[in-house]
Design a protein around this motif. Structure first.
Motif, PDB file in Angstrom:
ATOM      1  N   GLN A  54      -9.223  42.631   0.812  1.00 52.98           N
ATOM      2  CA  GLN A  54      -9.705  41.575   1.702  1.00 52.98           C
ATOM      3  C   GLN A  54      -9.710  40.235   0.972  1.00 52.98           C
ATOM      4  O   GLN A  54      -9.299  39.209   1.529  1.00 52.98           O
ATOM      5  CB  GLN A  54     -11.111  41.911   2.195  1.00 52.98           C
ATOM      6  CG  GLN A  54     -11.698  40.862   3.113  1.00 52.98           C
ATOM      7  CD  GLN A  54     -13.155  41.138   3.477  1.00 52.98           C
ATOM      8  OE1 GLN A  54     -13.778  42.043   2.944  1.00 52.98           O
ATOM      9  NE2 GLN A  54     -13.702  40.344   4.382  1.00 52.98           N
ATOM     10  N   ALA A  55     -10.145  40.236  -0.277  1.00 53.92           N
ATOM     11  CA  ALA A  55     -10.193  38.990  -1.052  1.00 53.92           C
ATOM     12  C   ALA A  55      -8.793  38.431  -1.292  1.00 53.92           C
ATOM     13  O   ALA A  55      -8.588  37.212  -1.224  1.00 53.92           O
ATOM     14  CB  ALA A  55     -10.899  39.231  -2.383  1.00 53.92           C
TER      15      ALA A  55
ATOM     16  N   ARG B 262     -12.134  36.254 -11.432  1.00 55.04           N
ATOM     17  CA  ARG B 262     -13.001  37.198 -10.718  1.00 55.04           C
ATOM     18  C   ARG B 262     -12.174  38.358 -10.171  1.00 55.04           C
ATOM     19  O   ARG B 262     -12.603  39.493 -10.177  1.00 55.04           O
ATOM     20  CB  ARG B 262     -13.722  36.467  -9.588  1.00 55.04           C
ATOM     21  CG  ARG B 262     -14.615  37.322  -8.747  1.00 55.04           C
ATOM     22  CD  ARG B 262     -15.875  37.759  -9.430  1.00 55.04           C
ATOM     23  NE  ARG B 262     -16.659  36.615  -9.837  1.00 55.04           N
ATOM     24  CZ  ARG B 262     -17.550  36.646 -10.832  1.00 55.04           C
ATOM     25  NH1 ARG B 262     -17.792  37.745 -11.487  1.00 55.04           N
ATOM     26  NH2 ARG B 262     -18.229  35.570 -11.155  1.00 55.04           N
ATOM     27  N   LEU B 263     -10.960  38.068  -9.707  1.00 56.50           N
ATOM     28  CA  LEU B 263     -10.063  39.116  -9.209  1.00 56.50           C
ATOM     29  C   LEU B 263      -9.728  40.094 -10.332  1.00 56.50           C
ATOM     30  O   LEU B 263      -9.800  41.313 -10.155  1.00 56.50           O
ATOM     31  CB  LEU B 263      -8.789  38.503  -8.627  1.00 56.50           C
ATOM     32  CG  LEU B 263      -7.710  39.477  -8.148  1.00 56.50           C
ATOM     33  CD1 LEU B 263      -8.246  40.380  -7.046  1.00 56.50           C
ATOM     34  CD2 LEU B 263      -6.481  38.713  -7.666  1.00 56.50           C
TER      35      LEU B 263
ATOM     36  N   ALA C  95     -13.431  34.320  -0.809  1.00 53.17           N
ATOM     37  CA  ALA C  95     -12.786  35.377  -1.593  1.00 53.17           C
ATOM     38  C   ALA C  95     -13.587  35.679  -2.848  1.00 53.17           C
ATOM     39  O   ALA C  95     -13.729  36.851  -3.228  1.00 53.17           O
ATOM     40  CB  ALA C  95     -11.365  34.963  -1.964  1.00 53.17           C
ATOM     41  N   GLU C  96     -14.128  34.653  -3.471  1.00 49.95           N
ATOM     42  CA  GLU C  96     -14.923  34.882  -4.682  1.00 49.95           C
ATOM     43  C   GLU C  96     -16.167  35.712  -4.388  1.00 49.95           C
ATOM     44  O   GLU C  96     -16.520  36.617  -5.139  1.00 49.95           O
ATOM     45  CB  GLU C  96     -15.316  33.563  -5.345  1.00 49.95           C
ATOM     46  CG  GLU C  96     -16.065  33.801  -6.645  1.00 49.95           C
ATOM     47  CD  GLU C  96     -16.103  32.594  -7.552  1.00 49.95           C
ATOM     48  OE1 GLU C  96     -16.494  32.780  -8.708  1.00 49.95           O
ATOM     49  OE2 GLU C  96     -15.763  31.481  -7.110  1.00 49.95           O
ATOM     50  N   PHE C  97     -16.822  35.440  -3.276  1.00 46.28           N
ATOM     51  CA  PHE C  97     -18.004  36.227  -2.907  1.00 46.28           C
ATOM     52  C   PHE C  97     -17.634  37.676  -2.587  1.00 46.28           C
ATOM     53  O   PHE C  97     -18.350  38.601  -2.953  1.00 46.28           O
ATOM     54  CB  PHE C  97     -18.751  35.579  -1.738  1.00 46.28           C
ATOM     55  CG  PHE C  97     -19.474  34.322  -2.130  1.00 46.28           C
ATOM     56  CD1 PHE C  97     -20.513  34.348  -3.051  1.00 46.28           C
ATOM     57  CD2 PHE C  97     -19.105  33.097  -1.601  1.00 46.28           C
ATOM     58  CE1 PHE C  97     -21.186  33.200  -3.427  1.00 46.28           C
ATOM     59  CE2 PHE C  97     -19.757  31.934  -1.968  1.00 46.28           C
ATOM     60  CZ  PHE C  97     -20.801  31.983  -2.887  1.00 46.28           C
ATOM     61  N   VAL C  98     -16.519  37.875  -1.926  1.00 45.70           N
ATOM     62  CA  VAL C  98     -16.057  39.234  -1.626  1.00 45.70           C
ATOM     63  C   VAL C  98     -15.732  39.966  -2.930  1.00 45.70           C
ATOM     64  O   VAL C  98     -16.029  41.154  -3.085  1.00 45.70           O
ATOM     65  CB  VAL C  98     -14.841  39.198  -0.667  1.00 45.70           C
ATOM     66  CG1 VAL C  98     -14.224  40.570  -0.510  1.00 45.70           C
ATOM     67  CG2 VAL C  98     -15.260  38.642   0.696  1.00 45.70           C
ATOM     68  N   LEU C  99     -15.146  39.254  -3.877  1.00 42.16           N
ATOM     69  CA  LEU C  99     -14.825  39.867  -5.168  1.00 42.16           C
ATOM     70  C   LEU C  99     -16.084  40.213  -5.959  1.00 42.16           C
ATOM     71  O   LEU C  99     -16.106  41.208  -6.692  1.00 42.16           O
ATOM     72  CB  LEU C  99     -13.906  38.951  -5.980  1.00 42.16           C
ATOM     73  CG  LEU C  99     -12.481  38.862  -5.450  1.00 42.16           C
ATOM     74  CD1 LEU C  99     -11.729  37.727  -6.126  1.00 42.16           C
ATOM     75  CD2 LEU C  99     -11.753  40.180  -5.629  1.00 42.16           C
ATOM     76  N   LEU C 100     -17.125  39.403  -5.820  1.00 43.23           N
ATOM     77  CA  LEU C 100     -18.400  39.742  -6.461  1.00 43.23           C
ATOM     78  C   LEU C 100     -18.939  41.066  -5.912  1.00 43.23           C
ATOM     79  O   LEU C 100     -19.411  41.919  -6.663  1.00 43.23           O
ATOM     80  CB  LEU C 100     -19.430  38.634  -6.228  1.00 43.23           C
ATOM     81  CG  LEU C 100     -19.322  37.401  -7.108  1.00 43.23           C
ATOM     82  CD1 LEU C 100     -20.205  36.283  -6.575  1.00 43.23           C
ATOM     83  CD2 LEU C 100     -19.703  37.754  -8.528  1.00 43.23           C
ATOM     84  N   ARG C 101     -18.842  41.231  -4.598  1.00 45.98           N
ATOM     85  CA  ARG C 101     -19.267  42.497  -3.981  1.00 45.98           C
ATOM     86  C   ARG C 101     -18.405  43.643  -4.462  1.00 45.98           C
ATOM     87  O   ARG C 101     -18.898  44.738  -4.741  1.00 45.98           O
ATOM     88  CB  ARG C 101     -19.176  42.400  -2.456  1.00 45.98           C
ATOM     89  CG  ARG C 101     -20.365  41.807  -1.804  1.00 45.98           C
ATOM     90  CD  ARG C 101     -20.444  42.042  -0.307  1.00 45.98           C
ATOM     91  NE  ARG C 101     -19.233  42.465   0.352  1.00 45.98           N
ATOM     92  CZ  ARG C 101     -18.612  41.793   1.321  1.00 45.98           C
ATOM     93  NH1 ARG C 101     -19.087  40.646   1.733  1.00 45.98           N
ATOM     94  NH2 ARG C 101     -17.542  42.275   1.887  1.00 45.98           N
TER      95      ARG C 101
END
Length: 120
Positions: free
Chosen positions: A64-65, A29-30, A77-83
């Motif tokens: 942030q992630a 995801r990153l 972190a995965e949710f932040v990366l989705l955003r």
């Protein structure tokens, strides 16, 4: 009885801690989010105010992630990366829209110039 309750509580606590810590690092995801940011940069998102805002948000969310991953909070972190990926993709769309509008306006201006040249 008290010892059974303490053993059960310790088992539950260990199980919960193992469940929280076992979420894998969102490396894929990153990479996807970083690729979306690069795509936005390549289409010139930084040159359009709305697109630039979303590009900046995406970059901040990636930072942030990374911090969350370093802290072991992989799920968040995965949710932040989705955003971040969504913001970067929106930046791409906004930049492409601005380019398309500019090209359409240029074509209209050329058409008007041709039409006014015919009337002379």
């Amino acid at each position: 009885m008290k010892q059974i309750a303490l053993t059960a509580a310790a088992t539950i606590t260990a199980w919960l801690m193992a469940g929280c810590g076992s979420y894998p690092a969102p490396n894929g995801r990153l990479a996807d989010s970083q690729a979306s940011v690069r795509a936005a940069q390549e289409v010139g998102a930084q040159n359009n105010p709305q697109a630039a805002l979303h590009l900046k948000l995406a970059q901040e969310q990636i930072d942030q992630a990374k911090a969350l991953i370093n802290d072991g909070d992989n799920k968040r972190a995965e949710f932040v990366l989705l955003r971040a990926e969504s913001d970067a993709e929106l930046a791409v769309a906004l930049a492409r829209e601005a380019t398309a509008r500019a090209e359409a306006q240029q074509a209209l201006d050329e058409l008007k110039a041709l039409k006014s040249g015919d009337k002379r």
